[in-house]
Design an enzyme around this catalytic site. Structure first.
Site, PDB file in Angstrom:
ATOM      1  N   HIS A   1       0.828  -1.209   0.000  1.00 37.95           N
ATOM      2  CA  HIS A   1       0.000   0.000   0.000  1.00 37.95           C
ATOM      3  C   HIS A   1       0.863   1.259   0.000  1.00 37.95           C
ATOM      4  O   HIS A   1       0.357   2.346   0.272  1.00 37.95           O
ATOM      5  CB  HIS A   1      -0.898   0.048   1.234  1.00 37.95           C
ATOM      6  CG  HIS A   1      -1.721  -1.177   1.437  1.00 37.95           C
ATOM      7  ND1 HIS A   1      -2.592  -1.634   0.488  1.00 37.95           N
ATOM      8  CD2 HIS A   1      -1.812  -2.037   2.473  1.00 37.95           C
ATOM      9  CE1 HIS A   1      -3.192  -2.737   0.931  1.00 37.95           C
ATOM     10  NE2 HIS A   1      -2.728  -3.007   2.124  1.00 37.95           N
TER      11      HIS A   1
ATOM     12  N   LYS B   1      -5.952  -0.168  10.658  1.00 37.93           N
ATOM     13  CA  LYS B   1      -7.017  -0.293   9.660  1.00 37.93           C
ATOM     14  C   LYS B   1      -7.879  -1.493  10.033  1.00 37.93           C
ATOM     15  O   LYS B   1      -7.362  -2.548  10.394  1.00 37.93           O
ATOM     16  CB  LYS B   1      -6.415  -0.491   8.257  1.00 37.93           C
ATOM     17  CG  LYS B   1      -5.527   0.670   7.822  1.00 37.93           C
ATOM     18  CD  LYS B   1      -5.232   0.695   6.326  1.00 37.93           C
ATOM     19  CE  LYS B   1      -4.467  -0.494   5.820  1.00 37.93           C
ATOM     20  NZ  LYS B   1      -3.181  -0.754   6.496  1.00 37.93           N
TER      21      LYS B   1
ATOM     22  N   HIS C   1      -6.847  -4.557  -1.187  1.00 40.94           N
ATOM     23  CA  HIS C   1      -6.046  -5.791  -1.204  1.00 40.94           C
ATOM     24  C   HIS C   1      -6.381  -6.644  -2.414  1.00 40.94           C
ATOM     25  O   HIS C   1      -6.146  -7.845  -2.399  1.00 40.94           O
ATOM     26  CB  HIS C   1      -6.295  -6.621   0.052  1.00 40.94           C
ATOM     27  CG  HIS C   1      -5.992  -5.898   1.309  1.00 40.94           C
ATOM     28  ND1 HIS C   1      -6.912  -5.098   1.936  1.00 40.94           N
ATOM     29  CD2 HIS C   1      -4.862  -5.835   2.052  1.00 40.94           C
ATOM     30  CE1 HIS C   1      -6.350  -4.581   3.020  1.00 40.94           C
ATOM     31  NE2 HIS C   1      -5.129  -5.006   3.106  1.00 40.94           N
TER      32      HIS C   1
END
Ligand code: ADP
Ligand code: ADP
Ligand code: MG
Ligand code: MG
Ligand code: MG
Ligand code: MG
Lengths: 329, 215, 329, 215
Positions: C57, C105, C215
């Site tokens: 990320h 997260k 993802h």
């Protein structure tokens, strides 16, 4: 091809308008003709730095307009050089008594269009040609292309101009940075130009294109896929042969993503390239890793080494406030 | 001279048509050894000319070529925009105060092509549009020198343009983007040479028809 | 799949090492276990902000470590939450008398691993769960996912912690930003996880996946490709329904690229999204456009709206000096 | 009890083998409704366990499970790492000071599974590894209550694991990443349930062979 687009015809306009809104604190967009200019007045006598080129390389050049770097950038259509009226209008708008320096990537279209603008401009002016791509020899029939090293030229001249260097000094500095800067790129995939809707070149699952430019034009040779270390050694080897840095030489190492390569891979390339030059005694004292001179959605990257003496280092470190590069303020 | 700027709307129209018809083929050429935008670039210029064609029809050649040149220069971009812009602006300059006949037109066109050579720092044999433009200029001059009839001269121009375009196929590119492909540039016709040829042939066609049309 | 890689096993290590070298002025890399930490000592009593998550990320989270933002970030393997020993070691290294705030997260793996670390930590600590993804209702069985809005939470808590806010205040602020922040993502392509070598999902030339996470997991529905305006209206509509901003409300608009989408398209999305809210009387007073919370090489983007009151605006504007966000210094 | 930690190296080895053999299939499951990393995650843990298996063989169960738990917790990452870590650490805690027989093992394993439920805030029917672990724990308790012979108990465990794994296919996922697929999560077996089943069946196999092997 899937892209976020309403229509090919207004893609550039809508995008520039979004860019201008997102960065309204530092730049504004002139339309008819298009150029992106600084918001804030410059010091009287400051050399006006005007760059530009085809779109599709963002953040280059519009992302480098602002205090400490460019005064204006002229965006052309995707991969198409802008037109003389843009550079002329930008130059006239930004000229502030110090003359105009055009910073132009060495491509036939850009060179010719900027040349026409320069011929029409009636104030002192000069041009720095960025030609850092060492995929081809200096003796290549059209000279070397300007690629990712262009931003280093723009940053360093930008700092000098901001601190009052005159047109001749800025021009000389630009040429000096150019000579001290070398880049080599590799593509894993082609890019897809929106107006065409299919990749510019075909490339196999096990092939890479070495020595590419930034417009999806093919590179100097096609090789089979290989490890990151082998790729970095290949690219860095050509750069090293060209610049022949001395042991102890300080340098900026810039890893530039072409658009679709994850930062994770770019940092891996940085690691390998810095190992390459550390082994040769080069002192990598500055870094820049990210997507700065892109080729739309191409997967791949380029390595740029820029040799820095004390003056260049100081100018690189000087404050800059643009959409894509910001430090010291 | 039989040909007045009143012809321009129909000339622009056939140019538009021939580029449109051959768009895919030319784009494939520019993708093979260039960056694929040549057709889009030209079409931006042609669209701008179409918008002006009513006005162009009312001008004299000097003013019309000047306007066409400026339009190409500001609407097209890229290498071809600056080159076509240069061509027409130079033709306009060369045409000042001169009555138009084949001899004069050959000279005017040659001046335009010379300006393109200068702007592009290029010459014949470098795999560019000049490999069409230079021999076409020569063919015009030859026709004028030999005082050949206009229809024959036009026919020669078309043949020369096609031969010039074809000649780029086996050339090594030494100017423009294709130069970076080095040996890999061989085997592909240059996109700019192709569109020059297409446009010239389309113009010849209209002009020839105009000659044989009842007045 | 072509990626710049030597071996899957050391991809993360080589990349982190490159990241650490490229940003040695602000961060350093701890190994065994891995975490990226600030270089410079913090003020005694400052709350230590620790985040982390799967890699892939970037620049999230390691790119947000530095003055004014995170104290440390724990990188996991690609798309795999880091392990409790990493968070524990990072917390112990950075704790400076003000306790530890974990910013996590909301994904099962991240939540559970951070929870284990928190259970092992013997100093005051708390956790802010980022859950800004409004692709699913608040009542979703696992709660909402944390996506691109996470960086806004990190930036704003970071500024508060830097200026001396205590643990409870930082926690409350994080929760408040979270509630005021909503994101929606759309994928044009899947990403390719290096270890797998093929795209996570198949998607047709004419399909898009709406409401995706970060993802490569599929989103909430698959639609046919449509114009940028239609896509933006769809995404923004869901965000707007959730946040229900008042007329005159100030907001930050963040357009986040997933990795392979050119900046030109992201700016176009910014233009359309800002039009969407301008029409509704929302005052888009801050912007952030670029690749910040990526999903490897996925093409696509997310839109995040974050409602700002005066305090949040001030904290957003406060100086920050990290690898990926820098201003005011 | 017939089973000592000396068996661990061979147990770890068969687990490694069954995950390796089924890697592609499981990855396809995790790509269908998860993020595709489950096999890689587990394999990182198994590799770490292989490196420790010599040492593990010398420990008692309490110490061995503790070490296995910590290794899974620090080497695997993701949801499964924290859950397997939690399982073994909790088993180690529950095993303290207790001689091992089927009854006790059933209780220990149940404690482990309860810890997993707590850690995951999940229960049976949510399409996770718990749909294997919970019925397997129940089957062990039942076997102990019924005093069935060990080979039969093991056989029941394997059958139960398979049934549990299969049961996830038609479930709606309400935990883990698959929950975001909502109705689209149906029709796919949960990757974590699959690997739990594979590992349990592999263990059962070795243990059953061990029982019938000449001492
Ligand atoms: N230096 C030059 N001199 C003459 N013609 C050139 C030169 N460079 C390029 N050209 C012509 O321009 C054409 C390319 O035009 P175009 O694709 O519109 O611009 P660009 O190359 O900037 O993308 C080439 O095919 C060639 O015919
Ligand atoms: N809350 C939970 N409770 C129990 N098991 C869970 C939970 N969340 C996920 N799992 C299990 O973990 C598996 C996924 O593991 P893995 O792929 O290694 O981690 P991640 O989901 O973080 O990528 C799922 O297939 C499921 O069986
Ligand atoms: Mg071009
Ligand atoms: Mg072109
Ligand atoms: Mg994962
Ligand atoms: Mg997974």
């Amino acid at each position: 091809m899937k892209k976020f687009i309403n229509s090919i015809d207004n893609l550039l306009d809508e995008s520039l308008s979004g860019f201008a809104k997102a960065h309204a604190d530092i730049i504004q967009l002139n339309t008819q003709p298009h150029f992106v200019r600084r918001n804030k007045p410059t010091a009287p006598g400051k050399v006006a730095l005007i760059s530009g080129g085809g779109s599709g390389h963002e953040p280059l050049h519009s992302g480098f307009v602002g205090s400490g770097m460019l005064d204006a950038a002229c965006p052309g259509q995707v991969f198409t050089s802008p037109t003389p009226d843009q550079m002329l209008a930008a130059a006239q708008a930004m000229e502030n008594g110090g003359g105009v320096l055009f910073i132009v990537k060495n491509y036939a279209g850009d060179v010719m269009n900027f040349e026409i603008a320069a011929e029409m401009l009636d104030c002192p002016h000069d041009t720095v040609l960025a030609c850092d791509d060492v995929a081809f020899p200096k003796t290549h029939s059209t000279g070397r292309r300007g690629v990712a090293g262009t931003l280093i030229v723009e940053k360093i001249i930008g700092a000098a101009a901001e601190s009052g260097a005159d047109l001749a000094a800025c021009k000389a500095l630009g040429d000096r940075v150019n000579i001290a800067t070398a880049s080599m790129g590799v593509a894993l995939t082609s890019c897809t130009v929106p107006a065409l809707g299919k990749p510019t070149f075909d490339i196999g699952e096990n092939e890479i294109e070495m020595g590419v430019g930034i417009h999806g034009e093919r590179g100097r040779e096609r090789l089979t896929m290989r490890s990151a270390t082998e790729i970095v050694d290949y690219l860095s080897g050509i750069i090293d042969d060209d610049l022949k840095p001395q042991k102890g030489q300080s340098a900026l190492l810039h890893i530039n993503g072409f658009g679709a390569t994850p930062l994770m891979e770019l940092h891996l390339i940085y690691e390998l390239a810095s190992r390459f030059w550390e082994k040769r005694g080069v002192n990598i004292c500055r870094s820049l890793v990210g997507n700065y001179t892109t080729s739309l959605d191409m997967a791949g990257c380029s390595i740029t080494l820029s040799l820095l003496d004390e003056e260049l280092l100081r100018l690189w470190d000087a404050p800059v406030h643009t959409a894509a590069l910001r430090w010291g303020c | 001279m039989q040909f007045a700027p009143a012809l321009l709307p129909s000339l622009i129209q056939v140019i538009d048509k021939t580029i449109e018809t051959n768009a895919e083929e030319v784009t494939a050429l520019d993708q093979a050894i260039g960056d694929g935008d040549h057709v889009t670039n030209l079409q931006r210029g042609i669209k701008a000319l179409i918008a002006q064609s009513g006005e162009l029809a009312t001008l004299d050649w000097v003013a019309a070529w000047q306007k066409i040149g400026m339009t190409m220069m500001t609407a097209v971009g890229g290498a071809s925009g600056s080159l076509y812009g240069t061509l027409f602006v130079a033709m306009s300059k060369a045409a000042r105060e001169r009555p138009l006949d084949l001899q004069v037109f050959a000279e005017i066109f040659t001046s335009g092509v010379d300006a393109v050579k200068q702007r592009g720092k290029a010459d014949a044999g470098e795999k560019t549009m000049l490999d069409v433009l230079i021999p076409v200029a020569a063919s015009l001059r030859q026709a004028a020198a030999d005082s050949v009839a206009l229809p024959v001269a036009l026919d020669n121009v078309a043949r020369t343009a096609i031969a010039g375009m074809e000649s780029t196929r086996d050339m090594l590119a030494t100017k423009g983007r294709a130069s970076f492909l080095e040996e890999r540039s061989r085997g592909h016709i240059d996109a700019g040479a192709k569109t020059s040829q297409l446009m010239i042939c389309a113009l010849v066609d209209v002009l020839a028809k105009h000659l044989t049309a009842p007045a």
